[in-house]
Design a protein around this motif. Structure first.
Motif, short mmCIF file in Angstrom:
data_model
loop_
_atom_site.label_atom_id
_atom_site.label_comp_id
_atom_site.label_asym_id
_atom_site.label_seq_id
_atom_site.Cartn_x
_atom_site.Cartn_y
_atom_site.Cartn_z
N PRO A 37 0.85 -1.19 0.00
CA PRO A 37 0.00 0.00 0.00
C PRO A 37 0.89 1.24 0.00
CG PRO A 37 -0.53 -1.48 1.83
CD PRO A 37 0.75 -1.98 1.23
N TYR A 71 -7.71 1.83 4.00
CA TYR A 71 -7.17 0.52 3.62
C TYR A 71 -8.05 -0.58 4.18
CZ TYR A 71 -3.03 3.40 2.94
OH TYR A 71 -2.17 4.39 2.55
N GLN A 75 -4.56 -4.93 3.45
CA GLN A 75 -3.55 -3.91 3.15
C GLN A 75 -2.85 -3.45 4.43
OE1 GLN A 75 -6.48 -1.40 1.05
NE2 GLN A 75 -5.04 -1.36 -0.66
#
Ligand code: HPA
Length: 253
Positions: A37, A71, A75
């Protein structure tokens, strides 16, 4: 230079000084790691740092991912999966948190002895890639590391609390009613991180040590308006003590 760290650190907001003590640094930007990420934190992109802390090989995450940023839990915890693939055996985590115990004061360090997962999504939901489908959580935070940390704090005259960290989604801080509820559930420190990372680390059989810095109080009669800035200032004041305990603990393992 190659490093083969067995120890990794993830430090909370305002608690990053330990990373500055890493020498012989090699840094890899998150943007250069496939599927990683990308950090939304204050303009600068996050990175993994490899190097030495004292004579120990170490890796650190500069910039962690929070659920409130948008997220999903896969993630948020992806870096811990990467750590596992790289051979990490020990994970040290810290965070800033609101304290619900009447014994706590702002600036206290609290060793995390256990946690409560109050996030709306579970990081292990879905295909089980490794480890147990139904992981045991009877000792997510390593009791030997906790005992060593207490010894270190005693030797150095550092005040140390201990208790249960309750992780919730944020981004709102708690209402007084939510603080009361979480306190009754058994949460001594309330925050927005750590729990997902620790679940994935424990699932991967890492030894985990965690510390909360109490940056504000969720205790009836002591609740005042709180902002991110105040949280960061309180974290910054406490961080030399947290850094000392973590540094010494890492040196001893
Ligand atoms: N809740 C309350 N206080 C806090 C938090 C939180 O999530 N993080 C830092 N201080």
């Amino acid at each position: 230079m190659t490093t083969h760290p067995e120890t990794a650190i993830i430090l909370g907001s305002g608690l990053g000084k330990l990373v500055d003590e890493i020498t012989d640094k090699q840094e890899i930007s998150y943007t250069d790691i496939p599927n990683f990420p990308v950090s939304t934190v204050e303009g600068h992109s996050g990175k993994l740092i490899f190097g030495k802390l004292g004579d120990k090989d170490i890796m650190a995450m500069q910039g962690r991912f929070h659920y409130y940023e948008g997220y999903d839990m896969k993630q948020v915890t992806f870096p811990v999966r990467v750590m596992h693939e790289l051979g990490i055996k020990n994970l040290f985590v810290s965070n800033a948190a609101g304290g619900t115990s009447p014994d706590f004061e702002i600036g206290d360090l609290m060793i995390i002895t256990d946690h409560i997962n109050a996030f709306p999504e579970h990081p292990l939901r879905g295909k089980n890639l490794y480890g147990d489908r139904f992981p045991d959580m009877s000792e997510a935070y390593d009791s030997k590391l906790i005992a060593m940390a207490k010894e270190i704090a005693k030797d150095k005259g550092i005040k140390l609390q201990e208790g249960v960290y309750l992780g919730t989604s944020g981004p709102t801080f708690e209402t007084p009613a939510e603080y009361r509820m979480f306190a009754r559930w058994g949460g001594d420190a309330i925050g927005m991180s750590t729990v997902p990372e620790v679940i994935v680390a424990h699932h991967a059989k890492m030894r985990v040590f965690g510390v909360s810095v109490i940056t504000d109080l969720g205790v009836d009669g002591k609740i005042v308006e709180v902002s991110h800035k105040e949280v960061q200032e309180a974290a910054d004041n406490a961080q030399p003590y947290m850094t000392e305990i973590m540094r010494e603990l890492i040196a001893r393992i």
